[in-house]
Design a protein around this motif. Structure first.
Motif, short mmCIF file in Angstrom:
data_model
loop_
_atom_site.label_atom_id
_atom_site.label_comp_id
_atom_site.label_asym_id
_atom_site.label_seq_id
_atom_site.Cartn_x
_atom_site.Cartn_y
_atom_site.Cartn_z
N THR A 61 83.51 35.89 7.09
CA THR A 61 83.79 36.13 5.68
C THR A 61 84.92 35.21 5.20
OG1 THR A 61 83.21 38.43 6.12
CG2 THR A 61 84.28 37.98 4.02
N THR A 85 70.82 39.09 2.03
CA THR A 85 71.87 38.54 2.89
C THR A 85 72.85 39.65 3.20
OG1 THR A 85 73.53 36.78 3.14
CG2 THR A 85 73.40 37.81 0.97
N PHE A 86 73.78 39.39 4.11
CA PHE A 86 74.87 40.35 4.31
C PHE A 86 75.81 40.23 3.10
CE2 PHE A 86 79.00 41.53 6.36
CZ PHE A 86 78.70 42.88 6.46
N ALA A 88 78.79 39.96 2.59
CA ALA A 88 79.93 39.03 2.64
C ALA A 88 79.64 37.74 1.87
CB ALA A 88 80.25 38.69 4.10
N THR A 89 78.39 37.28 1.87
CA THR A 89 78.03 36.04 1.16
C THR A 89 78.46 36.15 -0.31
OG1 THR A 89 76.01 36.14 2.51
CG2 THR A 89 76.15 34.36 0.89
N ASP A 158 75.62 29.57 4.35
CA ASP A 158 76.06 30.71 5.15
C ASP A 158 75.26 30.60 6.45
OD1 ASP A 158 76.28 33.12 6.48
OD2 ASP A 158 76.48 34.29 4.65
N ALA A 160 76.00 32.00 9.32
CA ALA A 160 76.46 33.07 10.23
C ALA A 160 75.48 33.31 11.37
CB ALA A 160 76.68 34.36 9.44
N HIS A 161 74.17 33.14 11.09
CA HIS A 161 73.15 33.42 12.12
C HIS A 161 72.73 32.15 12.86
CE1 HIS A 161 71.45 37.00 9.49
NE2 HIS A 161 72.74 37.07 9.69
N PHE A 186 80.99 37.19 14.94
CA PHE A 186 81.03 38.65 15.08
C PHE A 186 80.30 39.04 16.38
CE2 PHE A 186 79.11 42.84 14.09
CZ PHE A 186 80.29 43.55 13.99
#
Ligand SMILES: Cc1ncc(COP(=O)(O)O)c(C=O)c1O
Length: 385
Positions: A61, A85-86, A88-89, A158, A160-161, A186
């Motif tokens: 984040t 999306t999560f 946080a985006t 993003d 993240a993944h 995470f």
């Protein structure tokens, strides 16, 4: 089953002895935050991506927040984000005083941002577009970058993944297609350390800003001063404490050395899932089979075609088979905090939010565990229909 730990969890995190040793060694060193291990991790992750700069931060984040600030996003601006999306985006856009504008995803077959819908949501206030590479499968970054270039706005990813994921014939790593890519480490991520994140960029000015903002707007860090690289420091603007600490950096470096191996195991399992699930009626498996080889395969999403069956299917899988599933993700504009952000709705995202179900997946999952998940899903679908 309810209340007990599931027989087959969604994720199962397993560290190697060498990971624990790396963390122990960092703790014993007496230098606990942002030092040589953080620097080494940054260098190795930059090399992994083939980028000029990789700046480690507290979490994904924070990485998004700093990437948006590097894009010059501020009060009154808008950033187009995917509705799937999560959160946080979108939250990180609000940290900048700007507003996220959710756009629709492509559909059941591809859960990432639709460039045509992004185009329809651009306004005179749009400063950037942030795509999210769902499960490590590439969003249409080529088309999105063209669209952003055409309108003189910035593309942020993003990612993240998406460590170890790529797109295009030249397999360009995800997270390197726009001005900056934001990664999350995470716990349950493909490369996890508990809480951690990183901003990747080829842009020197963006890197300089992110580095400064990560530590209170200071012009040098404690580690630089310790090594005699600078005697003092100035504070040139408002910054944050988004620093990474050494034990986490050590854990990430240790795990990074096995990332390719882990992702290969994930890809094999996803290919096997796809094969086993292909005969099941009432189910759509997003993304083409060939995209698996360019994805980190962070998660295994499936779409239950009849939305009204999805929750019953999940319940049966858990209660009768002990198989845990999840929903990635509820639609952003359907959260109270984002109500009204997509007037008229986003039908394809709403459908994903109601039909998607994420199956267990982790590198050391056995074929027997996977067969249990498949059997649970097949039976639950049959019973629900
Ligand atoms: C798509 C996406 N974006 C952003 C984040 C935020 O990352 P973090 O939890 O490290 O802050 C996550 C992870 O949780 C995520 O999955």
């Amino acid at each position: 089953m309810s209340g007990d730990a599931p027989k087959l969890p969604l994720f199962d995190i397993r560290l190697a002895d060498e990971d624990v040793e790396a963390v122990t060694e960092a703790l014993r060193s007496g230098w606990l935050t942002m030092g040589p291990r953080t620097q080494r991790f940054e260098e190795e992750f930059a090399e992994h991506l083939g980028v000029r700069h990789a700046i480690a931060v507290t979490n994904g984040t924070a990485a998004l927040h700093l990437a948006y600030l590097a894009a010059g996003i501020g009060p009154g601006d808008e950033v187009v984000v995917p509705a799937i999306t999560f959160v946080a985006t979108a939250n990180a856009v609000r940290y900048c005083g700007a507003e996220p504008v959710p756009a629709d995803v492509l559909g059941d077959h591809d859960l990432s941002l639709d460039p045509d819908d992004v185009r329809a949501r651009l306004s005179s206030r749009t400063k950037a577009v942030c795509c999210m590479h769902y499960g490590g499968y590439a969003a249409p970054v080529g088309a999105l970058r063209e669209l952003c270039d055409e309108h003189g706005i910035v593309l942020i990813e993003d990612a993240a993944h998406a460590p170890a994921s790529s797109a295009g014939d030249d397999a360009r790593p995800l997270g390197t297609w726009g001005l900056a890519g934001a990664f999350s480490f995470f716990s349950n991520k493909v490369l996890g350390c508990g809480e951690g994140g990183l901003v990747a960029t080829d842009d020197d000015a963006a890197a300089e800003l992110v580095t400064r903002l990560r530590s209170h707007g200071m012009t040098s860090g404690t580690w630089d001063r310790h090594r005699g690289h600078s005697a003092g420091y100035d504070v040139v603007g408002l910054g944050f404490n988004y620093r990474m600490d050494e034990p986490r950096a050590a854990l990430l470096t240790s795990r990074l050395s096995r990332l390719d191996e882990d992702v290969s195991a994930r890809r094999r399992l996803v290919a096997r899932y796809r094969e086993r699930l292909s005969g099941l009626g009432g189910l759509t498996i997003p993304y083409p089979a060939e995209s698996v080889e360019q994805s980190s395969c962070y998660v295994m999403p499936v779409m239950v075609e009849r939305a009204e069956l999805r929750d019953a299917v999940r319940r049966t899988m858990l209660e009768d088979f002990g198989v845990q599933t999840s929903v990635l993700y509820p639609a952003l504009h359907e959260f109270s905090a984002y109500a009204g952000s997509a007037p008229g709705g986003l039908p394809r995202s709403e459908r994903v939010a109601r039909c998607e179900l994420t199956l267990p997946l982790f590198p050391h999952m056995t074929d027997e565990q996977q067969d249990l998940a498949v059997e649970a899903l097949a039976s639950a679908l049959e019973r629900a229909a």
